[in-house]
Motif scaffolding. Structure first.
Motif, PDB file in Angstrom:
ATOM      1  N   ARG A  36     -32.150  20.370 -10.945  1.00  0.00           N
ATOM      2  CA  ARG A  36     -32.434  19.232 -10.084  1.00  0.00           C
ATOM      3  C   ARG A  36     -31.947  19.503  -8.664  1.00  0.00           C
ATOM      4  NH1 ARG A  36     -31.188  13.640 -13.442  1.00  0.00           N
ATOM      5  NH2 ARG A  36     -32.656  14.027 -15.150  1.00  0.00           N
ATOM      6  N   THR A  37     -32.663  18.988  -7.696  1.00  0.00           N
ATOM      7  CA  THR A  37     -32.277  19.171  -6.303  1.00  0.00           C
ATOM      8  C   THR A  37     -32.704  17.938  -5.505  1.00  0.00           C
ATOM      9  OG1 THR A  37     -32.386  20.683  -4.410  1.00  0.00           O
ATOM     10  CG2 THR A  37     -34.438  20.307  -5.619  1.00  0.00           C
ATOM     11  N   ILE A 152     -19.205  31.726 -17.212  1.00  0.00           N
ATOM     12  CA  ILE A 152     -19.513  32.456 -15.975  1.00  0.00           C
ATOM     13  C   ILE A 152     -21.019  32.517 -15.768  1.00  0.00           C
ATOM     14  CG2 ILE A 152     -19.354  34.682 -14.795  1.00  0.00           C
ATOM     15  CD1 ILE A 152     -16.654  33.291 -15.008  1.00  0.00           C
ATOM     16  N   TRP A 153     -21.758  32.825 -16.837  1.00  0.00           N
ATOM     17  CA  TRP A 153     -23.230  32.878 -16.721  1.00  0.00           C
ATOM     18  C   TRP A 153     -23.794  31.519 -16.334  1.00  0.00           C
ATOM     19  CZ3 TRP A 153     -22.715  37.456 -16.091  1.00  0.00           C
ATOM     20  CH2 TRP A 153     -22.413  38.425 -17.041  1.00  0.00           C
ATOM     21  N   ARG A 158     -26.538  28.032 -12.452  1.00  0.00           N
ATOM     22  CA  ARG A 158     -26.635  26.677 -11.896  1.00  0.00           C
ATOM     23  C   ARG A 158     -26.297  26.618 -10.408  1.00  0.00           C
ATOM     24  NH1 ARG A 158     -22.865  23.712 -13.280  1.00  0.00           N
ATOM     25  NH2 ARG A 158     -21.619  25.049 -14.647  1.00  0.00           N
ATOM     26  N   CYS A 159     -25.370  27.459  -9.970  1.00  0.00           N
ATOM     27  CA  CYS A 159     -24.846  27.327  -8.603  1.00  0.00           C
ATOM     28  C   CYS A 159     -25.360  28.373  -7.624  1.00  0.00           C
ATOM     29  CB  CYS A 159     -23.319  27.381  -8.632  1.00  0.00           C
ATOM     30  SG  CYS A 159     -22.549  26.109  -9.659  1.00  0.00           S
ATOM     31  N   THR A 175     -28.377  38.621  -4.786  1.00  0.00           N
ATOM     32  CA  THR A 175     -27.959  37.243  -4.997  1.00  0.00           C
ATOM     33  C   THR A 175     -26.970  37.148  -6.149  1.00  0.00           C
ATOM     34  OG1 THR A 175     -30.154  36.535  -4.254  1.00  0.00           O
ATOM     35  CG2 THR A 175     -28.796  34.891  -5.339  1.00  0.00           C
ATOM     36  N   VAL A 176     -27.221  37.916  -7.207  1.00  0.00           N
ATOM     37  CA  VAL A 176     -26.299  37.953  -8.340  1.00  0.00           C
ATOM     38  C   VAL A 176     -24.925  38.451  -7.891  1.00  0.00           C
ATOM     39  CG1 VAL A 176     -25.772  39.156 -10.492  1.00  0.00           C
ATOM     40  CG2 VAL A 176     -28.037  38.162 -10.139  1.00  0.00           C
ATOM     41  N   ARG A 177     -24.914  39.518  -7.127  1.00  0.00           N
ATOM     42  CA  ARG A 177     -23.633  40.071  -6.647  1.00  0.00           C
ATOM     43  C   ARG A 177     -22.889  39.060  -5.775  1.00  0.00           C
ATOM     44  NH1 ARG A 177     -22.622  45.497  -7.206  1.00  0.00           N
ATOM     45  NH2 ARG A 177     -24.345  46.849  -7.864  1.00  0.00           N
ATOM     46  N   GLN A 178     -23.611  38.372  -4.899  1.00  0.00           N
ATOM     47  CA  GLN A 178     -22.968  37.381  -4.033  1.00  0.00           C
ATOM     48  C   GLN A 178     -22.359  36.251  -4.858  1.00  0.00           C
ATOM     49  OE1 GLN A 178     -26.199  36.314  -1.441  1.00  0.00           O
ATOM     50  NE2 GLN A 178     -26.060  38.183  -0.222  1.00  0.00           N
TER      51      GLN A 178
END
Length: 204
Positions: A36-37, A152-153, A158-159, A175-178
């Motif tokens: 949701r956004t 963590i996943w 979600r974030c 994006t995953v690394r960030q």
């Protein structure tokens, strides 16, 4: 082995001055998770994805806990570009991740993970048997709720990955690394993932 056994092993690890390390892995695709956004009233937010790609990345992560020290997160992402066509981690990838964790953490490690077949093959068993700093505890079958890496996943999806139209596998992995790097600097988030399992650490 049940939750009480895990707690007992955790107390033994604390008495030995060992780090309690939980491991898990996941795969992520170019299709973003949808959450949701906010949007103007009466207007539906649309996420445009350029094309549906079969490209994926695999990530293995270690959530590391030791009484009196900040919790830590160690991870390794990998694109599915291996020459042999393998998409998931090989036993040698887990071996290398554990060696890197031992270098970073120092001391003894009590590793908690599930019984994925890659971890049960001869090469992995031989490696574990040869390490005097490593003790392995198997999670009960279908006990995802006892592994803080699952949290963590969830945070990552979600974030940090939600509602993003990834333009390339490289965009996804950046994006995953960030996201994981942000979690690394938030030991309170890593602690929260452990609290969600109902498990706890003791100093002795």
């Amino acid at each position: 082995m049940g939750e009480g056994d895990l707690a007992g092993r955790g107390r033994s690890a604390a008495a030995l001055g060992a780090s309690n390390v939980f491991e898990d892995e996941t795969g992520l695709s170019m299709t973003p998770p949808i959450v949701r956004t906010w949007s103007p009233r009466g207007q539906t937010t649309v996420i445009t994805v350029r094309s549906r790609s079969r490209r994926r990345i695999s990530i293995a992560a270690l959530a590391c806990y030791k009484p009196g020290q900040c919790s830590r997160l160690i991870y390794r992402p990998r694109l599915d570009t291996r020459p042999d066509g393998r998409k998931s981690f090989a036993w040698s990838d887990y071996r290398d991740l554990l060696i890197a964790a031992h270098r970073q953490l120092g001391g003894l490690i009590v590793l908690v993970w599930d019984n994925l077949n890659t971890r049960l093959i001869a090469g992995m068993r031989a490696f574990i048997a040869d390490q005097d700093w490593l003790t392995v505890v198997q999670l009960p079958t279908y006990a995802l709720d006892l592994n803080p890496v699952e949290g963590i996943w969830s945070l990552l999806r979600r974030c940090f990955l939600a509602n993003i139209a990834f333009t390339s596998p490289e965009h996804l992995i950046r994006t995953v690394r960030q996201g994981l790097r942000t979690i690394q600097y938030r030991s309170d988030l890593i602690d929260g993932c452990l609290a969600e399992t109902g498990l706890s650490l003791t100093s002795a």
